[in-house]
Design an enzyme around this catalytic site. Sequence first.
Site, PDB file in Angstrom:
ATOM      1  CE1 TYR A 147      -4.074   2.062   0.481  1.00 16.30           C
ATOM      2  CE2 TYR A 147      -2.600   3.266   1.952  1.00 16.30           C
ATOM      3  CZ  TYR A 147      -3.697   3.058   1.408  1.00 16.30           C
ATOM      4  OH  TYR A 147      -4.615   4.161   1.371  1.00 16.30           O
TER       5      TYR A 147
HETATM    6  N1  NAD Z   1     -10.006   5.435   4.506  1.00 18.40           N
HETATM    7  C1  NAD Z   1      -8.800   6.150   4.698  1.00 18.40           C
HETATM    8  O1  NAD Z   1      -8.575   6.269   6.016  1.00 18.40           O
HETATM    9  C2  NAD Z   1      -7.832   6.617   3.615  1.00 18.40           C
HETATM   10  C3  NAD Z   1      -6.646   7.098   4.094  1.00 18.40           C
HETATM   11  C4  NAD Z   1      -5.476   7.209   2.883  1.00 18.40           C
HETATM   12  C5  NAD Z   1      -6.044   7.231   1.816  1.00 18.40           C
HETATM   13  N2  NAD Z   1      -7.114   6.230   1.329  1.00 18.40           N
HETATM   14  C6  NAD Z   1      -7.388   6.385  -0.060  1.00 18.40           C
HETATM   15  O2  NAD Z   1      -8.509   6.838  -0.498  1.00 18.40           O
HETATM   16  C7  NAD Z   1      -9.095   6.215  -1.464  1.00 18.40           C
HETATM   17  C8  NAD Z   1     -10.761   5.765  -1.042  1.00 18.40           C
HETATM   18  O3  NAD Z   1     -10.679   4.993   0.050  1.00 18.40           O
HETATM   19  P1  NAD Z   1     -11.900   4.532   1.130  1.00 18.40           P
HETATM   20  O4  NAD Z   1     -11.394   4.598   2.325  1.00 18.40           O
HETATM   21  O5  NAD Z   1     -13.072   5.328   0.554  1.00 18.40           O
HETATM   22  O6  NAD Z   1     -12.117   3.003   0.434  1.00 18.40           O
HETATM   23  P2  NAD Z   1     -13.404   2.176   0.164  1.00 18.40           P
HETATM   24  O7  NAD Z   1     -12.975   0.799   0.404  1.00 18.40           O
HETATM   25  O8  NAD Z   1     -14.405   2.642   1.291  1.00 18.40           O
HETATM   26  O9  NAD Z   1     -13.840   2.652  -1.357  1.00 18.40           O
HETATM   27  C9  NAD Z   1     -13.045   2.026  -2.309  1.00 18.40           C
HETATM   28  C10 NAD Z   1     -13.794   1.954  -3.536  1.00 18.40           C
HETATM   29  O10 NAD Z   1     -12.972   1.520  -4.609  1.00 18.40           O
HETATM   30  C11 NAD Z   1     -13.452   0.340  -5.368  1.00 18.40           C
HETATM   31  N3  NAD Z   1     -12.453  -0.514  -6.031  1.00 18.40           N
HETATM   32  C12 NAD Z   1     -11.583  -1.125  -5.500  1.00 18.40           C
HETATM   33  N4  NAD Z   1     -11.013  -1.712  -6.613  1.00 18.40           N
HETATM   34  C13 NAD Z   1     -11.520  -1.381  -7.913  1.00 18.40           C
HETATM   35  C14 NAD Z   1     -11.275  -1.393  -9.104  1.00 18.40           C
HETATM   36  N5  NAD Z   1     -10.225  -2.314  -9.586  1.00 18.40           N
HETATM   37  N6  NAD Z   1     -11.966  -0.961 -10.185  1.00 18.40           N
HETATM   38  C15 NAD Z   1     -12.715   0.006  -9.759  1.00 18.40           C
HETATM   39  N7  NAD Z   1     -13.305   0.266  -8.303  1.00 18.40           N
HETATM   40  C16 NAD Z   1     -12.546  -0.336  -7.583  1.00 18.40           C
HETATM   41  C17 NAD Z   1     -14.264  -0.501  -4.390  1.00 18.40           C
HETATM   42  O11 NAD Z   1     -15.150  -1.025  -4.943  1.00 18.40           O
HETATM   43  C18 NAD Z   1     -14.782   0.597  -3.293  1.00 18.40           C
HETATM   44  O12 NAD Z   1     -15.862   0.910  -3.666  1.00 18.40           O
HETATM   45  C19 NAD Z   1      -8.419   4.966  -1.484  1.00 18.40           C
HETATM   46  O13 NAD Z   1      -7.748   5.038  -2.806  1.00 18.40           O
HETATM   47  C20 NAD Z   1      -7.540   4.907  -0.322  1.00 18.40           C
HETATM   48  O14 NAD Z   1      -6.077   4.163  -0.570  1.00 18.40           O
HETATM   49  C21 NAD Z   1      -8.021   6.296   2.041  1.00 18.40           C
END
Ligand code: NAD
Length: 240
Positions: A147
Amino acid sequence: MGIVTGAASGLGRAIAKKLSAEGASLALFDLNTDELNATQNVLTGRSATYIVDITNESAVREAISNVAETFGRIDLLINSAGITGKTNLKSHETATEDLLSVFNVNFIGSYLTSKYVLPVMLRNNYGRILHMASIAGKEGNAGMLAYSASKAAVIGMTKVQGKEYAGTGITINALAPAVIRTALVDAMPEEQVKYMTDKIPMQRCGTLEEAANHAAFIVSEQNSFTTGFTFDLSGGRATY
Ligand SMILES: NC(=O)c1ccc[n+]([C@@H]2O[C@H](COP(=O)([O-])OP(=O)(O)OC[C@H]3O[C@@H](n4cnc5c(N)ncnc54)[C@H](O)[C@@H]3O)[C@@H](O)[C@H]2O)c1
């Protein structure tokens, strides 16, 4: 109009809601049909859903060409789709296959959507691209090699793309959140989540509203003199 990937959940859904409330027409990309429809149901403006695996180049190319034809232009791209892969593991315990699948979604997926959106934006000499990075990409979270390294790659791509298109009306930036409670975080081992939250000086997680507000500013017309930059959303963990 804009495209939001990962719009079926978490940050993608929150950002879609915010942009829609501000009047943007949206194309929502995700793999999860039911949850993508649930996002569409809470939007106020025009929207369309696309079941797209962002790691599949021909599917991304086709979907973006369909969006451009249907909506006439593309002004915004928010790359929020992402996965953590297995965490709470040391590097020698990481399965190469897992690392590659995390890179495919987090880095290659964001590369592919930007690759096919940029020519459409160049037609109007205007665009705002936001890649979702992570504090893990800046700092390197122990236990999260795949990651952290994939998000560092996203930060690197943002720097490159910012410079490549700086002479156009297109800006490309990233956002690096610490921890925001979503399905992605809930699926991680509690020990790993504690490691990350303990490092936040504000001693709390970020909220979806904070992420959506920040993202909306980054892709706004007003944000016109910053490109190639990774904005911080970490409650004080990163001061750079
Ligand atoms: N939540 C956190 O604390 C956090 C912190 C830092 C970064 N992020 C980043 O923010 C972004 C959103 O995270 P989140 O927490 O909302 O995650 P989440 O799991 O709630 O949502 C991610 C979405 O991406 C979709 N997805 C995954 N693989 C896919 C693919 N191959 N094609 C199309 N869609 C796909 C999933 O179905 C899901 O709906 C991510 O990139 C994550 O790495 C999140």
